[in-house]
Design an enzyme around this catalytic site. Structure first.
Site, PDB file in Angstrom:
ATOM      1  CE1 TYR A 143       4.423  -7.033   3.270  1.00 53.25           C
ATOM      2  CE2 TYR A 143       3.800  -9.347   3.363  1.00 53.25           C
ATOM      3  CZ  TYR A 143       3.720  -8.094   2.766  1.00 53.25           C
ATOM      4  OH  TYR A 143       2.945  -7.937   1.640  1.00 53.25           O
ATOM      5  CG  ASP A 164      -1.988  -1.088   1.134  1.00 51.51           C
ATOM      6  OD1 ASP A 164      -2.464  -1.357   0.018  1.00 51.51           O
ATOM      7  OD2 ASP A 164      -2.330  -1.658   2.183  1.00 51.51           O
TER       8      ASP A 164
END
Length: 335
Positions: A143, A68
């Protein structure tokens, strides 16, 4: 340019970007939306790796993970059909009608990096079979979420985070995507690791087969509350139990600015690095040195203003006086 005289090759790129200045990674047809992929594909057209009149479908474009606005990546992967100057090898899907034979492929890394903005760099490539998909062939995604230790309790956050391991319904840790009907995901690994040569800087490490929209940032938000001693580690286990918590409780997710898509893992991929990676290292070293200089300047400011401020006033400013309501005690509609 006569594209028919060149071969076409299915390739994958591994690239990094600092996402601060972008509206996310995904290419948008609206030219006013500045995305990482728009910059990457524009660089590919300028260097004639793909045609100017491309569509995502015509070049068989695929990405591993969607990030994002403001989120960064070190190991983002995309695959697409590219111009090639060889006639035989993995990923060759068509051969040019008047191709002059070359022993080495185009320097995709060097060509793209010379055309990309400063905050995007390709660091590896590989030829891939025509059926390869950067998205669907990913075995797992890694991540990192960076944070400073401060007063956070690392051991309690580890205890809480370990409850994420395994296959669970993560609906209470995501933003609902109307296109998503399946909220089960598998967390393969969780850890909290200190970052080298960085005093007090740590990273949450999440490894999973796939992730829901905003899942990592929501998990981090709850882990921070555990680290601040505002939530018990059992809050994670309870939020994973949809029979107990069947409506997403209200809480604010963690900032996007600390999140890095660190790696996308595949079976049987042999990533190719060459001398074009050397300027990438130098480039980001120069960026780092600039930030270190800014850090030094700010430290000078702080060191010289601090003696004129009452230390109790600083502590009082940093501490929150707002009464904290535990996540599972907040107003929500339970059946």
């Amino acid at each position: 340019m006569d594209w028919d005289q060149y071969s076409t090759r299915h390739i994958a790129l591994k690239y990094m970007y600092i996402g601060t200045n972008y509206c996310g990674v995904a290419y948008q047809h609206d030219p006013t939306i500045n995305s990482v992929e728009r910059e990457l594909l524009q660089a590919a057209t300028r260097t004639r790796i793909i045609p100017e009149n491309f569509t995502l479908e015509s070049i068989n474009f695929s990405r591993s993970g969607r990030t994002d606005r403001g989120v960064h990546a070190f190991g983002q992967v995309v695959s697409f059909l590219a111009r090639s100057i060889i006639s035989d090898g993995i990923g060759i899907t068509s051969v040019g009608h008047s191709l002059k034979e070359h022993s080495e492929e185009l320097d995709y890394i060097g060509l793209l990096n010379r055309s990309l903005p400063d905050d995007i760099r390709v660091h590896a490539w590989t030829p891939i079979p025509p059926q390869f998909s950067a998205r669907f062939d990913t075995k797992c995604r890694v991540y990192y979420y960076l944070f400073f230790e401060g007063l956070l309790n690392i051991e309690l956050m580890k205890e809480a985070g370990n409850q994420l391991l395994g296959t669970h319904n993560f609906v209470n840790f995501c933003k609902i995507d109307p296109a998503c009907q399946q909220f089960e995901r598998t967390m393969l690994e969780f850890d909290i690791v200190p970052m080298e040569e960085s005093d007090g800087l740590y990273a949450f490490k999440f490894v999973g087969s796939s992730f829901l929209w905003h899942q990592v940032r929501n998990m981090v938000a709850v882990l921070f509350k555990v680290g601040e001693l505002k939530e018990d580690p059992s809050v994670i286990r309870n939020m994973l139990d949809v029979s107990l918590v069947d409506t997403i409780p209200p809480y604010n997710m963690a900032s996007e600015h600390n999140l890095i898509l660190f790696d996308c893992v595949y079976d049987g991929i042999d990533w190719k690095y060459n001398d074009s990676v050397v300027p990438v290292h130098k480039h980001f070293t120069n960026i780092l040195n600039g930030h270190l200089m800014n850090k030094g300047i700010i430290n000078v400011f702080l060191d010289n203003i601090t003696p004129h401020i009452d230390s109790a006033a600083i502590t009082d400013t940093l501490s929150s006086k707002k009464i904290y309501t535990p996540i599972l005690q907040r107003n929500r509609n339970l059946n």
